[in-house]
Enzyme design. Sequence first.
Site, PDB file in Angstrom:
ATOM      1  N   ASN A   3      13.534 114.801 -12.551  1.00  0.00           N
ATOM      2  CA  ASN A   3      14.713 115.264 -11.818  1.00  0.00           C
ATOM      3  C   ASN A   3      14.287 116.186 -10.683  1.00  0.00           C
ATOM      4  O   ASN A   3      13.100 116.427 -10.485  1.00  0.00           O
ATOM      5  CB  ASN A   3      15.712 115.951 -12.767  1.00  0.00           C
ATOM      6  CG  ASN A   3      15.063 117.132 -13.464  1.00  0.00           C
ATOM      7  OD1 ASN A   3      14.671 118.096 -12.830  1.00  0.00           O
ATOM      8  ND2 ASN A   3      14.929 117.041 -14.794  1.00  0.00           N
ATOM      9  N   LYS A  48      27.259 125.675 -27.778  1.00  0.00           N
ATOM     10  CA  LYS A  48      25.904 126.041 -28.207  1.00  0.00           C
ATOM     11  C   LYS A  48      25.858 127.428 -28.827  1.00  0.00           C
ATOM     12  O   LYS A  48      24.779 127.894 -29.219  1.00  0.00           O
ATOM     13  CB  LYS A  48      24.947 125.995 -27.010  1.00  0.00           C
ATOM     14  CG  LYS A  48      24.779 124.612 -26.429  1.00  0.00           C
ATOM     15  CD  LYS A  48      23.508 124.508 -25.623  1.00  0.00           C
ATOM     16  CE  LYS A  48      23.259 123.045 -25.268  1.00  0.00           C
ATOM     17  NZ  LYS A  48      21.920 122.767 -24.876  1.00  0.00           N
TER      18      LYS A  48
END
Length: 399
Positions: free
Chosen positions: A210, A341
Amino acid sequence: MTQSTFKRLLLGITGGIATYKAAELVRLLVRQGVEVQVVMTQAACQFITPVTMQALSGRPVFTDLWDNRIDNGMAHIEFTRDVDAILIAPASADFLAKLAQGRADDLLSTLCLARACPLMVAPAMNVHMWKNAATQRNLALLKKDGALIFGPGSGEQACGDEGFGRMLDPEVLLEALEASQQPKLLAGKKLLITAGPTFEAIDAARGITNLSSGKMGYAIARAALEMGAEVTLISGQTSQIPPYGANLIKVTSAQQMLTAVMANLVSKDVFIAVAAVADYYVLNPSEQKIKKDAHILTLELAPNPDILANVMNLPDPPFCAGFAAESENLIEYAEHKRRRKNLPLLAANLIQDAFGGDDSELVLLDDKGAHPLPRAPKIILARQLLRHLARMLPKKPKD
Ligand SMILES: Cc1cc2nc3c(=O)[nH]c(=O)nc-3n(C[C@H](O)[C@H](O)[C@H](O)COP(=O)(O)O)c2cc1C
């Protein structure tokens, strides 16, 4: 280039080979917006001319205690009045001795004695001059008197010797100067930081990666070191120069990053996941380069481990902070990620800001809400983020 925290510096240059590095140092300081007043010893003028330093600093250079260009004739006092610090770079063995004794027999040493500002010193000399008991004694005295000593570095020397005595390179010295000005909010803390992209192999030559440059993660590592932390930086492939003092571990794939993170978590106080980890890896990468033909090539992708979730799920995890890069609905998506999370702190930025650039814009999300950090160079954002994080840490460090 980031603005310096210094506005005005008096740069003292003494006689040694490393005076050539002082020229680059002045250039970089001026580029960072610092007004630099150069004062040179007579010996320094044997190595580099005041004209060079005048051209680079944009101000007349002074070398003589008896110079009458200052109206009241007292350059040795006037020059120290409104400077943030005196930096001696390079500092010769002789000048260290003078400073330690408080002598004042030329303009620069008199300025140092008459100063009411911090004194910073970057020694540069032959390894044996450096190791000499007299030099070490002088250095110890200077430290005791509050002077900040930067370097020297080690390596090959102009005289052919090898060892400690090289003046720090200008870029490294500038980093050290900035670091000295930061509050030591993370002293005694151990941080583990991931940075950069991961790379998932398709074959021997190709892979999926990426656009992460690693700049934000490296800036956070640098800012943490500045604040006194011990830093382990686990990095994917980037062209960033690791900050001086970081323990750098290079990895390629997400799985390697996970393994390195888990192996280095022991006794860490903080884990900051900045790396842009690939969500998927290629199930059966080819060991050989795949040859091109007319057929459609299908890659089978499997999900990568969630590194942050693995750390958060440990029985006694360190304080964890994550990053979220979103292309839309920044705060909503990022806050959703933070809650999912169960993260105490998450830094959110837009994809178009996150990757590649030197500047960015962040929103810090925690249980108290959203705290926007306006557009700034990444090192500035990193310092702001760590100041925020330092306030959230439990008082007692891990053993
Ligand atoms: C070619 C040459 C190179 C020198 N390089 C250094 C050096 O790197 N560091 C140092 O401490 N002294 C070095 N010296 C010795 C200093 O120049 C000498 O001690 C001088 O008196 C220093 O004066 P100052 O402290 O007033 O600048 C060198 C001398 C010569 C001739």
